[in-house]
Design an enzyme around this catalytic site. Sequence first.
Site, PDB file in Angstrom:
ATOM      1  CE1 TYR A 178     -10.648   1.238   7.564  1.00  0.00           C
ATOM      2  CE2 TYR A 178     -11.624   2.317   9.480  1.00  0.00           C
ATOM      3  CZ  TYR A 178     -10.526   2.041   8.687  1.00  0.00           C
ATOM      4  OH  TYR A 178      -9.293   2.550   9.025  1.00  0.00           O
TER       5      TYR A 178
ATOM      6  CB  SER B 190       0.474   3.558  -4.840  1.00  0.00           C
ATOM      7  OG  SER B 190      -0.812   3.385  -4.266  1.00  0.00           O
ATOM      8  CB  SER B 191      -1.336   7.360  -2.340  1.00  0.00           C
ATOM      9  OG  SER B 191      -2.244   6.456  -1.742  1.00  0.00           O
TER      10      SER B 191
ATOM     11  CB  SER C   3      -5.057  -1.740  13.513  1.00  0.00           C
ATOM     12  OG  SER C   3      -6.382  -1.727  13.992  1.00  0.00           O
TER      13      SER C   3
ATOM     14  N   GLY D 279       0.815  -1.213   0.000  1.00  0.00           N
ATOM     15  CA  GLY D 279       0.000   0.000   0.000  1.00  0.00           C
ATOM     16  C   GLY D 279       0.848   1.261   0.000  1.00  0.00           C
TER      17      GLY D 279
ATOM     18  CG  ASP E  50      -4.666  -7.242  -5.811  1.00  0.00           C
ATOM     19  OD1 ASP E  50      -4.879  -7.278  -4.577  1.00  0.00           O
ATOM     20  OD2 ASP E  50      -5.572  -7.110  -6.645  1.00  0.00           O
TER      21      ASP E  50
ATOM     22  CE  LYS F 163      -7.801  -0.778   8.699  1.00  0.00           C
ATOM     23  NZ  LYS F 163      -6.494  -1.193   8.148  1.00  0.00           N
TER      24      LYS F 163
END
Length: 271
Positions: free
Chosen positions: A145, A11-12, A131, A9, A53, A149
């Site tokens: 969501y 990319s941003s 988390s 994760g 992915d 978490k």
Amino acid sequence: MKKVILITGASSGMGKETAKALISQGHIVYTAARRINQMQDLKLLGGYPIQMDVTNESEIEETVNTIIRKEGKIDVLWNNAGFGLYGSVEDVSLDEARRQFEVNVFGIAAVTKKVVPHMRKENSGTIINTSSMGGKMYFPMGAWYHASKHAVEGLSDCLRLELKEFNIKVVILEPGFIATEFGSVLIDNFSKISNQSPYKNSMTKIMEGTKKAAEGNGSSKPSVIAKTIVKIVNSTNPKTRYRVGKFAKPMVWMRTYLGDKMFDKIVMSQM
């Protein structure tokens, strides 16, 4: 000491900001995400972007094998890939809910399962799982969501005990409100739900609050996460949990000590 690090994760947002900080310190940083085109700046800085992915087991295996072949080890795994799915339990389809768990929970498990054997071989390693303060408390319209978490918390706690004998540390990162793409994703989720939803009024209030937080001082910069991850990476004995970012500590404190009914009142008073 220079370490080999894998960040998912990246990319941003938090992942990218932290990758930059770790690269600048001289660490060997592999960044994995679906959007490899958004990580070319990390390559220019000296990082190693890989398209991956976390729901694709063959891509995970290929990524881990590539790193082991080139570096011989992985010192740190930061499972940071994830997204927020928002909408009422009634409105959100079960297919979407399953996708939330595939990325946020099973994605962590899938990458971890491929990395752990190599850490065991070295009798050393650190795994950081992202988390959220949302893993300890809740807001309306965020059932799936928050459920994901909460699951990350339980998964990580058990994993920490299982890997203790192999000298592998498991750390849980619990960010508060961070200025990332999260708010825009939340709004996009709501916009896809029919205007005929019986929860439209609640969704509108939450969207307004999210926009206000983004425009004002309602979120911390991703740099606070970068500083925390750098601290964990460079520590020989990191803490079990790091709760950082806007509202993370006070919100979890209220949830823990004020009880359900009082916390419910506080949350609903903001709507």
